[in-house]
Write an enzyme that holds these catalytic residues in place. Structure first.
Site, PDB file in Angstrom:
ATOM      1  N   HIS A  77       3.478 -24.785 -13.999  1.00 17.17           N
ATOM      2  CA  HIS A  77       2.965 -24.206 -15.131  1.00 17.17           C
ATOM      3  C   HIS A  77       2.430 -22.688 -14.996  1.00 17.17           C
ATOM      4  CE1 HIS A  77       2.837 -28.351 -16.102  1.00 17.17           C
ATOM      5  NE2 HIS A  77       3.264 -28.234 -17.218  1.00 17.17           N
ATOM      6  N   HIS A 101     -12.567 -28.466 -27.959  1.00 14.13           N
ATOM      7  CA  HIS A 101     -11.081 -28.675 -28.110  1.00 14.13           C
ATOM      8  C   HIS A 101     -10.610 -29.911 -27.569  1.00 14.13           C
ATOM      9  CE1 HIS A 101     -11.236 -24.444 -28.807  1.00 14.13           C
ATOM     10  NE2 HIS A 101     -11.940 -24.263 -27.718  1.00 14.13           N
ATOM     11  N   ARG A 176     -29.924 -15.220  -8.642  1.00 16.22           N
ATOM     12  CA  ARG A 176     -30.251 -14.257  -7.710  1.00 16.22           C
ATOM     13  C   ARG A 176     -31.644 -14.820  -7.105  1.00 16.22           C
ATOM     14  NH1 ARG A 176     -31.924 -11.332  -4.335  1.00 16.22           N
ATOM     15  NH2 ARG A 176     -31.932  -9.086  -4.218  1.00 16.22           N
ATOM     16  N   CYS A 223     -29.759  -8.692 -13.990  1.00 14.34           N
ATOM     17  CA  CYS A 223     -30.299  -7.981 -12.769  1.00 14.34           C
ATOM     18  C   CYS A 223     -30.386  -6.689 -12.937  1.00 14.34           C
ATOM     19  CB  CYS A 223     -29.761  -8.508 -11.518  1.00 14.34           C
ATOM     20  SG  CYS A 223     -30.402  -8.108 -10.120  1.00 14.34           S
ATOM     21  N   TYR A 361     -36.865  -2.271  -7.111  1.00 17.22           N
ATOM     22  CA  TYR A 361     -36.696  -2.105  -8.621  1.00 17.22           C
ATOM     23  C   TYR A 361     -37.419  -1.104  -9.098  1.00 17.22           C
ATOM     24  CZ  TYR A 361     -34.921  -6.846  -7.532  1.00 17.22           C
ATOM     25  OH  TYR A 361     -34.381  -7.824  -7.045  1.00 17.22           O
TER      26      TYR A 361
HETATM   27  N1  LIG Z   1     -39.376 -16.453  -7.664  1.00 13.55           N
HETATM   28  C1  LIG Z   1     -38.479 -16.025  -7.799  1.00 13.55           C
HETATM   29  N2  LIG Z   1     -38.349 -15.413  -9.117  1.00 13.55           N
HETATM   30  C2  LIG Z   1     -37.342 -14.453  -9.272  1.00 13.55           C
HETATM   31  C3  LIG Z   1     -36.668 -13.925  -8.141  1.00 13.55           C
HETATM   32  C4  LIG Z   1     -36.945 -14.692  -6.937  1.00 13.55           C
HETATM   33  O1  LIG Z   1     -36.191 -14.335  -5.889  1.00 13.55           O
HETATM   34  N3  LIG Z   1     -37.862 -15.413  -6.737  1.00 13.55           N
HETATM   35  N4  LIG Z   1     -35.432 -13.279  -8.543  1.00 13.55           N
HETATM   36  C5  LIG Z   1     -35.715 -12.311  -9.455  1.00 13.55           C
HETATM   37  C6  LIG Z   1     -34.215 -11.561  -9.846  1.00 13.55           C
HETATM   38  S1  LIG Z   1     -34.317 -10.056  -8.977  1.00 13.55           S
HETATM   39  C7  LIG Z   1     -33.687 -11.920 -10.884  1.00 13.55           C
HETATM   40  S2  LIG Z   1     -32.532 -10.785 -11.491  1.00 13.55           S
HETATM   41  C8  LIG Z   1     -33.705 -13.237 -11.696  1.00 13.55           C
HETATM   42  C9  LIG Z   1     -32.552 -13.944 -11.363  1.00 13.55           C
HETATM   43  O2  LIG Z   1     -32.630 -15.257 -12.301  1.00 13.55           O
HETATM   44  P1  LIG Z   1     -31.452 -16.246 -12.305  1.00 13.55           P
HETATM   45  O3  LIG Z   1     -31.289 -16.426 -10.672  1.00 13.55           O
HETATM   46  O4  LIG Z   1     -31.989 -17.240 -12.933  1.00 13.55           O
HETATM   47  O5  LIG Z   1     -30.273 -15.547 -12.778  1.00 13.55           O
HETATM   48  O6  LIG Z   1     -35.022 -13.883 -11.226  1.00 13.55           O
HETATM   49  C10 LIG Z   1     -36.037 -13.412 -10.616  1.00 13.55           C
HETATM   50  N5  LIG Z   1     -36.951 -13.922 -10.388  1.00 13.55           N
HETATM   51 MO   LIG Z   2     -32.585  -9.012  -9.882  1.00  9.01          MO
END
Ligand SMILES: Nc1nc2c(c(=O)[nH]1)N[C@H]1C(S)=C(S)[C@@H](COP(=O)(O)O)O[C@H]1N2
Ligand SMILES: [Mo]
Length: 517
Positions: A77, A101, A176, A223, A361
């Protein structure tokens, strides 16, 4: 035949297997044609399944404890290529995307391809094999995710999947992590709230769920490193090489941080000196330092800020990767401040002293290099700028001239609760522009009501279907969004380039080739 059609079939398969397991003695009978029931199928480990991810090695998928070899099906397919995204892994999360669906005939095709059962151990997921590995107890993840780093685990979904649903299923939500995923016992879990006149407050999960009203917020989380790979391509940056999918949109449920702070004694006196709220995770590095950050107290205490101590994601308990049992959700604010596995909240006159607040950051000038950078010179990223990206077609895709029209899809979002009001799309490298259609719900379903002004926390999905430009052999497709403060995205990356590759919100561009018939 596309993934959708396959999944429609699997949807039916599930119904059928439910019926047959009720009557049969062995789970391996589920959904099988009757001749096959007499000979039990072999048992495979998950490791074996994940080896089959291409036409050469065979394409295997698992579904409800069964193992299916669908190589022949995919080969027969053309256009069934999207199913390759599920290859070597479980189909369930894909099925969940398309469960609305329904079609029957694929069921018949698919049920013939069952080749075995997944081992019981693997069905129950792995126990810690190597106690020495701090990542050994990390949760299982779907192999469709594009892994940027295994330990700690950082991954994003392929962009084509990202905009298949308005609410991002947790399986496909980018992950992340800076550290191993901590295992938290929900029964003994306590959230400490410190720095308020009433002394330290210690709340169990039960307290949070029963002593405060439940609040839900649909919010996108992004992020700061989303789209870093494009910035890296211009000039090298330091950080995980994220594509366009380090963003997701979820329905978060939990307790308002404001309610907890008020219960803990926040009042006018505290407001005189308090400026920041610190969040500390339960994930710790080898020195015992926990992940932590802070946000301004104004955001935390505002009724319109909608900051949540979330214990639910998309109507279910928070998954381990996303902060079980409790995380902060700070709508409109960079992902980094949305602390997962939340252990401690501290009210303070100062920002968090953590590495992630003070040294990372932050944004810098394109002219700042590693020899010159002074982290103290820049504020911590909080609200994010206007953003949009193209998810379909993928960069490098080939389109047949005979298609005549082209559909472009993507997402758009702005930080600080600013609402996306328009997305412009160009199919000719920016010479001419058309306005895309925006939606804030799934296709064919009632959309969510418009958010109150200043509280547009969710993303919008957008789509444009337009005639293929005549003659062009290659198209440069571009998108750019506008929010209700009329903020726009910069057209190129170079002027916003920074050494950490953060905050890339330049116009997103993909190139596709047009094949003549
Ligand atoms: N305790 C904890 N919180 C955290 C992080 C982490 O490494 N440890 N990463 C942060 C970062 S940089 C991001 S972008 C988001 C990602 O959340 P997700 O993994 O639920 O997408 O969580 C944040 N909170
Ligand atoms: Mo992040």
């Amino acid at each position: 035949m596309n993934l959708l059609t396959v999944l429609q079939g699997i949807h039916r398969l599930q119904d059928l297997s439910k019926e047959s397991t009720e009557q049969s003695t062995s789970p391996s009978d589920a959904g099988l044609p009757s001749e096959a029931k007499s000979s039990p199928l072999p048992v495979f480990n998950y490791d074996e399944v994940t080896k089959h991810r291409s036409l050469e090695d065979g394409i295997w998928v698992t579904y409800k404890g069964g193992v299916y070899d669908i190589t022949e099906f995919v080969a027969m397919h053309p256009g069934g290529n999207k199913i390759l995204l599920a290859a070597g892994g479980a189909l369930e999360p894909f099925w969940a995307l398309y469960a609305v669906h329904d079609q029957e005939y694929v069921l018949e095709i698919l049920s013939q391809y069952k080749v075995g059962e997944l081992s019981v151990e693997d069905q129950k997921k792995q126990e810690d094999t190597k106690a020495s590995d701090p990542y050994a107890s990390d949760p299982e993840r779907h192999p469709v995710l594009r892994v940027n780093c295994k330990k700690p685990f950082n991954a994003e979904p392929p962009s084509e999947i990202l905009t298949e649903s308005y609410i991002t299923p947790h399986v496909f939500f980018f992950k992340r992590n800076h550290l191993p995923v901590p295992q938290v016992d929900p029964a003994s879990y306590r959230l400490q709230v410190e720095g308020l006149p009433g002394g330290e407050l210690s709340l169990s999960l039960e307290d949070l769920k029963t002593q405060f009203p439940k609040h839900t917020v649909t919010a996108a989380m992004q992020c700061a490193g989303n789209r870093r790979s494009d910035m890296n391509n211009i000039k090298e940056v330091q950080g995980l090489n994220w594509g366009v999918s380090a963003i997701g949109n979820a329905k978060w449920g939990g307790t308002r941080l404001r309610d907890v702070l008020l219960a803990a004694g926040f009042g006018p006196e505290v407001a005189n000196w308090a400026r920041h709220v610190h969040f500390e995770g339960l994930d710790k590095d080898v020195t015992g330092t926990a992940y932590g950050t802070s946000i301004p107290i104004s955001k935390a205490i505002s009724e319109e800020g909608d900051v949540l101590l979330a214990y639910e994601m998309n109507g279910e308990d928070l998954p381990p990767d996303h902060g079980f049992p409790l995380r902060v959700v700070v709508p409109g604010v960079v992902g980094a401040r949305n602390v997962k596995w939340l252990g401690r909240i501290v009210i303070s006159a100062e920002e968090s002293a953590s590495h992630w607040q003070q040294h990372d950051y932050k944004g810098f000038s394109p002219g700042t290099d590693w020899s010159k950078v002074d982290p103290k010179s820049a504020p911590a990223i909080q609200e994010l700028p206007i953003q949009s990206a193209i998810t379909v077609p993928a960069d490098g895709a080939v389109i047949d001239r005979s298609e005549e029209t082209l559909t472009v899809k993507g997402y758009a979002w702005s930080g600080g609760g600013r609402e996306v009001v328009r997305v412009d799309v160009s199919l000719d490298g920016g010479n001419t522009w058309q306005v895309a259609q925006l939606r804030n719900g799934d296709e064919g379903e009632t959309t969510e009501p418009s958010p109150p002004p200043g509280r547009a926390w969710a993303w919008k999905l957008w789509e444009l279907t337009a005639p293929l430009p005549p003659q062009a052999e290659e198209l440069e497709i571009i998108c750019k969004a506008v929010d209700n403060s009329y903020n726009v995205q910069p057209d190129t990356i170079l002027p916003i380039w920074n050494l950490r590759g953060l905050l890339n919100n330049a116009w997103h561009r993909v190139k596709v080739r047009v094949r003549e018939d």
